[in-house]
Write a protein that holds these residues in place. Structure first.
Motif, PDB file in Angstrom:
ATOM      1  N   GLU A  91      10.424  -7.888  -0.171  1.00 24.50           N
ATOM      2  CA  GLU A  91       9.912  -6.607  -0.694  1.00 24.50           C
ATOM      3  C   GLU A  91      11.016  -5.551  -0.843  1.00 24.50           C
ATOM      4  N   HIS A  92      12.248  -5.908  -0.494  1.00 22.05           N
ATOM      5  CA  HIS A  92      13.391  -4.979  -0.603  1.00 22.05           C
ATOM      6  C   HIS A  92      13.125  -3.638   0.076  1.00 22.05           C
ATOM      7  N   VAL A  93      12.678  -3.717   1.308  1.00 22.35           N
ATOM      8  CA  VAL A  93      12.413  -2.492   2.070  1.00 22.35           C
ATOM      9  C   VAL A  93      13.749  -1.788   2.361  1.00 22.35           C
ATOM     10  N   ALA A  94      13.762  -0.461   2.183  1.00 22.10           N
ATOM     11  CA  ALA A  94      15.028   0.289   2.245  1.00 22.10           C
ATOM     12  C   ALA A  94      15.621   0.369   3.655  1.00 22.10           C
ATOM     13  N   VAL A  95      14.743   0.500   4.650  1.00 22.90           N
ATOM     14  CA  VAL A  95      15.227   0.697   6.022  1.00 22.90           C
ATOM     15  C   VAL A  95      14.462  -0.220   6.967  1.00 22.90           C
ATOM     16  N   VAL A  96      15.191  -0.896   7.833  1.00 20.58           N
ATOM     17  CA  VAL A  96      14.540  -1.713   8.856  1.00 20.58           C
ATOM     18  C   VAL A  96      15.001  -1.207  10.211  1.00 20.58           C
ATOM     19  N   THR A  97      14.044  -0.746  11.013  1.00 18.64           N
ATOM     20  CA  THR A  97      14.374  -0.416  12.399  1.00 18.64           C
ATOM     21  C   THR A  97      13.836  -1.559  13.250  1.00 18.64           C
ATOM     22  N   THR A  98      14.465  -1.782  14.385  1.00 22.65           N
ATOM     23  CA  THR A  98      14.006  -2.889  15.217  1.00 22.65           C
ATOM     24  C   THR A  98      13.766  -2.415  16.635  1.00 22.65           C
ATOM     25  N   GLY A  99      12.745  -3.015  17.258  1.00 19.15           N
ATOM     26  CA  GLY A  99      12.433  -2.695  18.645  1.00 19.15           C
ATOM     27  C   GLY A  99      12.489  -3.942  19.485  1.00 19.15           C
ATOM     28  N   ALA A 100      12.640  -3.767  20.791  1.00 18.44           N
ATOM     29  CA  ALA A 100      12.580  -4.865  21.757  1.00 18.44           C
ATOM     30  C   ALA A 100      13.680  -5.896  21.559  1.00 18.44           C
ATOM     31  N   GLY A 101      14.924  -5.439  21.514  1.00 20.83           N
ATOM     32  CA  GLY A 101      15.999  -6.429  21.567  1.00 20.83           C
ATOM     33  C   GLY A 101      17.100  -6.294  20.544  1.00 20.83           C
ATOM     34  N   ASP A 102      17.661  -7.460  20.227  1.00 23.23           N
ATOM     35  CA  ASP A 102      18.899  -7.543  19.458  1.00 23.23           C
ATOM     36  C   ASP A 102      18.628  -8.216  18.104  1.00 23.23           C
ATOM     37  N   PRO A 103      18.749  -7.478  17.002  1.00 18.81           N
ATOM     38  CA  PRO A 103      18.432  -8.047  15.688  1.00 18.81           C
ATOM     39  C   PRO A 103      19.600  -8.787  15.036  1.00 18.81           C
ATOM     40  N   ALA A 104      20.689  -9.065  15.799  1.00 15.50           N
ATOM     41  CA  ALA A 104      21.925  -9.566  15.185  1.00 15.50           C
ATOM     42  C   ALA A 104      21.694 -10.768  14.276  1.00 15.50           C
TER      43      ALA A 104
ATOM     44  N   ALA B 250       0.843  -1.211   0.000  1.00 12.56           N
ATOM     45  CA  ALA B 250       0.000   0.000   0.000  1.00 12.56           C
ATOM     46  C   ALA B 250       0.876   1.259   0.000  1.00 12.56           C
ATOM     47  N   VAL B 251       1.990   1.232   0.718  1.00 10.57           N
ATOM     48  CA  VAL B 251       2.893   2.396   0.698  1.00 10.57           C
ATOM     49  C   VAL B 251       3.496   2.554  -0.696  1.00 10.57           C
ATOM     50  N   LYS B 252       3.934   1.422  -1.270  1.00  7.68           N
ATOM     51  CA  LYS B 252       4.550   1.475  -2.609  1.00  7.68           C
ATOM     52  C   LYS B 252       3.564   2.025  -3.646  1.00  7.68           C
ATOM     53  N   ALA B 253       2.274   1.727  -3.450  1.00  8.72           N
ATOM     54  CA  ALA B 253       1.263   2.229  -4.400  1.00  8.72           C
ATOM     55  C   ALA B 253       1.072   3.740  -4.258  1.00  8.72           C
ATOM     56  N   ARG B 254       1.440   4.282  -3.081  1.00  5.15           N
ATOM     57  CA  ARG B 254       1.206   5.706  -2.826  1.00  5.15           C
ATOM     58  C   ARG B 254       2.417   6.591  -3.059  1.00  5.15           C
ATOM     59  N   THR B 255       3.617   6.003  -2.972  1.00 11.44           N
ATOM     60  CA  THR B 255       4.819   6.837  -3.114  1.00 11.44           C
ATOM     61  C   THR B 255       5.987   6.030  -3.673  1.00 11.44           C
ATOM     62  N   ASP B 256       6.859   6.728  -4.400  1.00 13.10           N
ATOM     63  CA  ASP B 256       8.093   6.097  -4.890  1.00 13.10           C
ATOM     64  C   ASP B 256       9.251   6.359  -3.938  1.00 13.10           C
ATOM     65  N   ARG B 257       8.997   7.142  -2.906  1.00  9.70           N
ATOM     66  CA  ARG B 257      10.086   7.525  -1.988  1.00  9.70           C
ATOM     67  C   ARG B 257      10.443   6.365  -1.054  1.00  9.70           C
ATOM     68  N   PRO B 258      11.674   6.419  -0.496  1.00  9.58           N
ATOM     69  CA  PRO B 258      12.037   5.357   0.444  1.00  9.58           C
ATOM     70  C   PRO B 258      11.190   5.395   1.722  1.00  9.58           C
ATOM     71  N   PHE B 259      11.018   4.237   2.293  1.00  9.55           N
ATOM     72  CA  PHE B 259      10.300   4.118   3.573  1.00  9.55           C
ATOM     73  C   PHE B 259      10.882   2.943   4.331  1.00  9.55           C
ATOM     74  N   GLY B 260      10.436   2.745   5.555  1.00 14.34           N
ATOM     75  CA  GLY B 260      10.990   1.667   6.368  1.00 14.34           C
ATOM     76  C   GLY B 260       9.915   0.812   7.012  1.00 14.34           C
ATOM     77  N   VAL B 261      10.379  -0.257   7.650  1.00 13.98           N
ATOM     78  CA  VAL B 261       9.499  -1.097   8.480  1.00 13.98           C
ATOM     79  C   VAL B 261      10.173  -1.265   9.834  1.00 13.98           C
ATOM     80  N   ASN B 262       9.391  -1.085  10.896  1.00 16.55           N
ATOM     81  CA  ASN B 262       9.886  -1.375  12.243  1.00 16.55           C
ATOM     82  C   ASN B 262       9.462  -2.787  12.606  1.00 16.55           C
TER      83      ASN B 262
END
Ligand SMILES: Cc1cc2nc3c(=O)[nH]c(=O)nc-3n(C[C@H](O)[C@H](O)[C@H](O)COP(=O)(O)O)c2cc1C
Length: 321
Positions: free
Chosen positions: A86-99, A56-68
């Protein structure tokens, strides 16, 4: 502008924080279109929901976005699969260690930025090879650590040789300018975007944020091990009362307080119910005075910071690219 933001390809060093139940496609696309970085909040939602939001975001904008990505989600593995596919440009993570997800995400081209509440976690993340960290103070809405933004950000900046995004208690140009002065490369805001016109939350929730004063939040969940900052209302006062009575009695069965909290953010977002809903919001709510489009919020923050930083070494960091 710092190299991280150059790499991201966004106009402004400003993230809209991923917020479970709140940060969905309408808000995220509006923020990214306006030159910030919108971030979908995956929360504990199934991967199919996250994929639909990404599309839905991709349908609305060509700009980069992220997923938390919430690392405690029961669907974390599937959500990571979707984010990679989906080749999401930015991934932020919450609640711990994403290693353990890091190399897969980075190989798929994602910039990975964990949220950190302390210097120790920031250092551990730096050793694991993340692209930067989001240092979040306890002024923030939602789940929090124990450090304030003012104390945490410069210590994280000194501790890691990585871009640092400051979060918690930032809602205008003064906050952005101050964060850059502390050595941050940019900021992440959550609470101010609760009041964006595009944010799909119940009108009671938006109005509660707009009406809130500086002292109108409290922290629930310290006793059960997941502290969260929410607006004062019947639900949060009851929760705190029950939690305190359990703590005083030394109870080890925490099921009653956990049951009270279950689904309470959803109840705030969808039902706007003050009796059962947790209206997560930060201490900076007192600075949020109106409902307005995300683009107006971003323009206000950026023009405020540009005016304050004119002629300073940080001026370039707030110049649109
Ligand atoms: C309603 C709400 C939900 C949030 N949910 C998440 C979440 O799911 N994951 C996360 O990493 N941060 C979450 N946050 C934190 C925000 O992404 C952001 O870092 C924080 O709101 C910044 O502080 P501020 O509220 O003072 O602007 C949430 C914040 C709010 C207000």
């Amino acid at each position: 502008m710092s190299p991280l933001f150059e790499r991201l390809g966004v106009r402004y060093p400003l993230f809209q924080g991923g917020m479970a139940w709140v940060a969905e496609a309408h808000l995220v696309a509006a923020v990214s279109e306006a030159g910030g970085l919108g971030i979908i909040g995956a929360g504990h939602a199934p991967a199919s929901y996250v994929q639909a939001q990404i599309q839905a975001v991709k349908a609305r904008t060509d700009r980069p976005f992220g997923v938390n990505v919430m690392l405690l989600s029961p669907f974390v593995e599937e959500v990571i699969d979707v984010v990679v596919a989906e080749h999401v440009a930015v991934v932020t993570t919450g609640a711990g260690d994403p290693a353990r997800y890091l190399s897969r995400l980075q190989q798929a081209g994602a910039i990975v930025l964990p949220v950190v509440p302390s210097v120790a976690l920031a250092k551990r993340m730096a050793r694991a090879g993340v692209d930067g960290v989001i240092a979040e103070g306890m002024e923030s809405g939602g789940h929090i650590g124990s450090m304030t933004t003012m104390a945490l950000v410069p210590q994280v900046v000194d501790a890691v040789d990585l871009p640092v995004i400051a979060a918690g208690g930032i809602a205008d140009g003064r906050g952005l300018a101050a964060a850059l002065m502390l050595g941050a490369s940019g900021v992440q805001m959550g609470t101010r975007f609760l009041s964006a016109s595009e944010t799909q939350i119940h009108a009671h929730y938006k109005q509660a944020v707009v009406k809130a004063k500086d002292v109108d939040t409290l922290v629930t969940g310290k006793y059960v091990g997941h502290a969260a900052r929410v607006l004062k209302n019947p639900m949060s006062r009851n929760y705190l009362k029950l939690e305190k009575s359990l703590a005083l009695s030394g109870a080890t069965d925490l099921s009653a307080v956990e049951a009270l909290g279950n689904g309470s953010l959803r109840k705030a977002v969808q039902d706007g119910d003050e009796q059962t809903g947790s209206f997560m919001a930060g201490q900076i709510s007192g600075l949020v005075h109106q409902v307005e489009p995300a683009a107006a919020i971003i323009a206000d923050v950026m023009t405020g910071a540009q005016a304050l930083l004119q002629g300073s070494p940080m001026a370039e960091q707030v110049t649109p690219r």
